[in-house]
Write an enzyme that holds these catalytic residues in place. Structure first.
Site, PDB file in Angstrom:
ATOM      1  N   ASP A  53       0.848  -1.179   0.000  1.00  0.00           N
ATOM      2  CA  ASP A  53       0.000   0.000   0.000  1.00  0.00           C
ATOM      3  C   ASP A  53       0.892   1.240   0.000  1.00  0.00           C
ATOM      4  O   ASP A  53       2.047   1.190   0.418  1.00  0.00           O
ATOM      5  CB  ASP A  53      -0.900  -0.019   1.235  1.00  0.00           C
ATOM      6  CG  ASP A  53      -1.922   1.108   1.232  1.00  0.00           C
ATOM      7  OD1 ASP A  53      -2.420   1.462   0.144  1.00  0.00           O
ATOM      8  OD2 ASP A  53      -2.213   1.633   2.314  1.00  0.00           O
TER       9      ASP A  53
ATOM     10  N   ASP B  34      -0.157   5.037   0.845  1.00  0.00           N
ATOM     11  CA  ASP B  34      -0.355   6.030   1.894  1.00  0.00           C
ATOM     12  C   ASP B  34      -0.198   5.424   3.275  1.00  0.00           C
ATOM     13  O   ASP B  34      -0.811   4.415   3.602  1.00  0.00           O
ATOM     14  CB  ASP B  34      -1.716   6.702   1.737  1.00  0.00           C
ATOM     15  CG  ASP B  34      -1.782   7.502   0.445  1.00  0.00           C
ATOM     16  OD1 ASP B  34      -0.863   8.300   0.200  1.00  0.00           O
ATOM     17  OD2 ASP B  34      -2.739   7.301  -0.334  1.00  0.00           O
TER      18      ASP B  34
ATOM     19  N   THR C 256      -2.943   0.617  -4.315  1.00  0.00           N
ATOM     20  CA  THR C 256      -3.456   1.901  -3.851  1.00  0.00           C
ATOM     21  C   THR C 256      -4.934   2.066  -4.150  1.00  0.00           C
ATOM     22  O   THR C 256      -5.496   1.362  -4.988  1.00  0.00           O
ATOM     23  CB  THR C 256      -2.655   3.047  -4.522  1.00  0.00           C
ATOM     24  OG1 THR C 256      -3.117   4.294  -4.013  1.00  0.00           O
ATOM     25  CG2 THR C 256      -2.798   3.019  -6.030  1.00  0.00           C
ATOM     26  N   GLY C 257      -5.532   3.011  -3.484  1.00  0.00           N
ATOM     27  CA  GLY C 257      -6.891   3.411  -3.812  1.00  0.00           C
ATOM     28  C   GLY C 257      -6.919   4.410  -4.949  1.00  0.00           C
ATOM     29  O   GLY C 257      -7.971   4.691  -5.519  1.00  0.00           O
TER      30      GLY C 257
END
Length: 124
Positions: free
Chosen positions: A52, A54, A86-87
């Protein structure tokens, strides 16, 4: 012939990825690993680190530390794939891919939109 892949993590991202992969019909899921101690290890002949961004790879300043860059490069030199997850959308990842020397590379991928899309970096 479908490309074989291993998914890391059994949470919501993983379920989203499975849904997309089943619709795409391009990949064969050969395993799902959800134990932290196995991440980055040789899994059924595949070596992969999915990370991931962040608050994991990126610090509060939204930058990758030199230590993380060195660790990623060391792993890549040993044949381990590094896959940012990631989003964010894929297009928002370009600066990070350049920084990690993954931009426009064949056979390198990004997991984006919270696992909804897996994109090869080459020509995208």
């Amino acid at each position: 012939m479908k490309e074989k892949i291993v998914l890391l993590g059994g949470g919501g991202h993983c379920h989203s990825v499975i849904d997309v992969l089943e619709q795409e019909d391009k990949y064969q899921i050969i395993g799902i690993v959800d134990k932290k101690e196995l991440i980055g290890s040789d899994i059924l002949g595949y070596k992969i680190i999915a990370c991931d961004l962040d608050e994991t790879l990126l610090g509060k300043d939204k930058k990758i530390t030199p230590e993380n860059k060195r660790a990623i490069q060391k792993a890549r030199n040993l044949g381990v794939k590094f896959v940012p997850a990631t989003g964010r959308g894929f297009t928002m990842m370009q600066d990070i891919l350049v920084e990690l020397d993954l931009h426009d590379k064949p056979d390198e991928y990004v997991i984006s939109y919270n696992g909804a899309i897996i994109t090869e970096n080459k020509d995208n």
